[in-house]
Write an enzyme that holds these catalytic residues in place. Sequence first.
Site, PDB file in Angstrom:
ATOM      1  N   PHE A 111      -8.855   2.975  -4.423  1.00  0.00           N
ATOM      2  CA  PHE A 111      -8.012   3.861  -5.335  1.00  0.00           C
ATOM      3  C   PHE A 111      -6.532   3.426  -5.604  1.00  0.00           C
ATOM      4  CE2 PHE A 111      -6.568   6.308  -1.785  1.00  0.00           C
ATOM      5  CZ  PHE A 111      -5.396   6.525  -2.240  1.00  0.00           C
ATOM      6  N   LYS A 112      -6.143   2.332  -4.508  1.00  0.00           N
ATOM      7  CA  LYS A 112      -4.667   1.991  -4.775  1.00  0.00           C
ATOM      8  C   LYS A 112      -4.309   1.337  -5.898  1.00  0.00           C
ATOM      9  CE  LYS A 112      -3.786   3.337  -0.198  1.00  0.00           C
ATOM     10  NZ  LYS A 112      -4.965   3.948   0.384  1.00  0.00           N
ATOM     11  N   ASP A 113      -5.577   0.624  -6.436  1.00  0.00           N
ATOM     12  CA  ASP A 113      -5.329  -0.300  -7.694  1.00  0.00           C
ATOM     13  C   ASP A 113      -4.596   0.772  -8.896  1.00  0.00           C
ATOM     14  OD1 ASP A 113      -6.167  -2.696  -6.626  1.00  0.00           O
ATOM     15  OD2 ASP A 113      -8.193  -2.212  -6.879  1.00  0.00           O
ATOM     16  N   MET A 116      -1.036   0.741  -8.282  1.00  0.00           N
ATOM     17  CA  MET A 116      -0.457  -0.616  -8.037  1.00  0.00           C
ATOM     18  C   MET A 116      -0.480  -1.369  -9.363  1.00  0.00           C
ATOM     19  SD  MET A 116       1.024  -1.037  -5.024  1.00  0.00           S
ATOM     20  CE  MET A 116       0.603  -0.573  -3.701  1.00  0.00           C
TER      21      MET A 116
END
Length: 462
Positions: A111-113, A116
């Site tokens: 989910f960091k995408d 980011m």
Amino acid sequence: MQYISTRGAAPVLEFEATMRAGLARDGGLYVPDHFPPLTQVEIASLAGLSYEDQAAAIMRPFIGDSFTDDAFRALIGRAYAAFSHPARAPLKQLAANHFLLELFHGPTLAFKDFAMQLIGQLFEASLARSGGRVTIVGATSGDTGSAAIEAFRGVANVDVFILYPHGRVSEVQRRQMTTPDDSNVHALAIDGDFDTCQALVKDMFNDLAFRDAVGLAGVNSINWARVLAQVVYFFSAAVSLGAPHRPVSFTVPTGNFGDIFAGYVARAMGLPIERLVIATNHNDILHRALSSGAYLPDGVKPSISPSMDIQVSSNFERALFDAHGRDGRAVAQLMAELKGGGGFHISQGALEFLREAFVSGRASEDETRATIARIFQETGEVLCPHTAVGVHVAEGFVSATPMITLATAHPAKFPDAVEAAIGARPGLPAHMADLFERPERVARLPNDLGAVQAHIRAAGAA
Ligand SMILES: *Cc1c(COP(=O)(O)O)cnc(C)c1O
């Protein structure tokens, strides 16, 4: 919209400067001076929009004059173009009244995408306007690092240094950080755990001379822009299940409290979220703190859900700030006690405030493995271990209100843990198929602030 520090002693900033700053100069975290409410009509009108249009509508009030509507919408479009699912964050039904929000269709499969990729676009646009060069330094328990490297590789006037705990990330996670060959990205393997890495990053930010000399910028979830980007999928998921007319609950596999804090922001903006369930692995400081009021770190224990192996949960400070009536001095006092080594006690009033929004649970290693195995047998769905922690905890809270558990990573990032549970290895998607053949590039460094700073000074300005 203006941004203030949770410790009350840093300059008030606009959105763009807040994003560029990362951590506030008083050591606190930036939060918006208020949460802009969306009306029921505005929330209802999100239904049927593309993810990108929803994102523009939800984030717009937080951006102020930093970007025009058209410029901001274009950056959002570019941020999510590389996602492999047209819905970006699709919802999948797991059981009666229990849904999975799949957040792993971005380029690095976690989910960091979501945050980011957008931050990469925002930084690039901001730097093109201001000129100058920045050094991004981040700590990772595994997924933030690869997402940051992917978002900033090859971006002009940006150097990226990612500190990860040596030997404590999965091999896929490590290779995602060490194999990109762009000269502006650098993976640093630190002797220590995630909290060691995060403390080093915070110390670099608090060394104001170093901070100014290298143009330090931070993209950990201490960066407000990251939390903001994550607010969007709480809305998109809730609306697709009938919000604002029908409330929903969310369970969030939690480490640094960034993702679940985004849910708290959505709730504060008027999204009808009945419960926000904090799900932890055996590093359960948040579950203990909410249960007992005592926030007492007791050392990180490695787990099969390594992205949640955290004891100093940075974004919890943002929740504490609200729980203390936005009294920055009270928060600064608690954080000083924490840094002093002991931990702290949450006052009764603050605890009641937190318990109004949050409940919590934990999953042991055995429960996590058993959940991966059982869900696979029952549904054919393969969960990553972090998601399995969430599903295990969520099952204790399923009620008449739909429960949405955040599926935070793709199972292929954690093939060993998944294979141990179901006897089969999840395959990597095609764009990563040669990951194990690519050469690695990494610097191993001790837990020593001076050594890390010297390395960054020497290797920067690539
Ligand atoms: C980062 C991460 C988490 C924890 O998110 P926080 O915002 O730190 O609470 C959970 N699962 C996965 C897969 C992650 O990468």
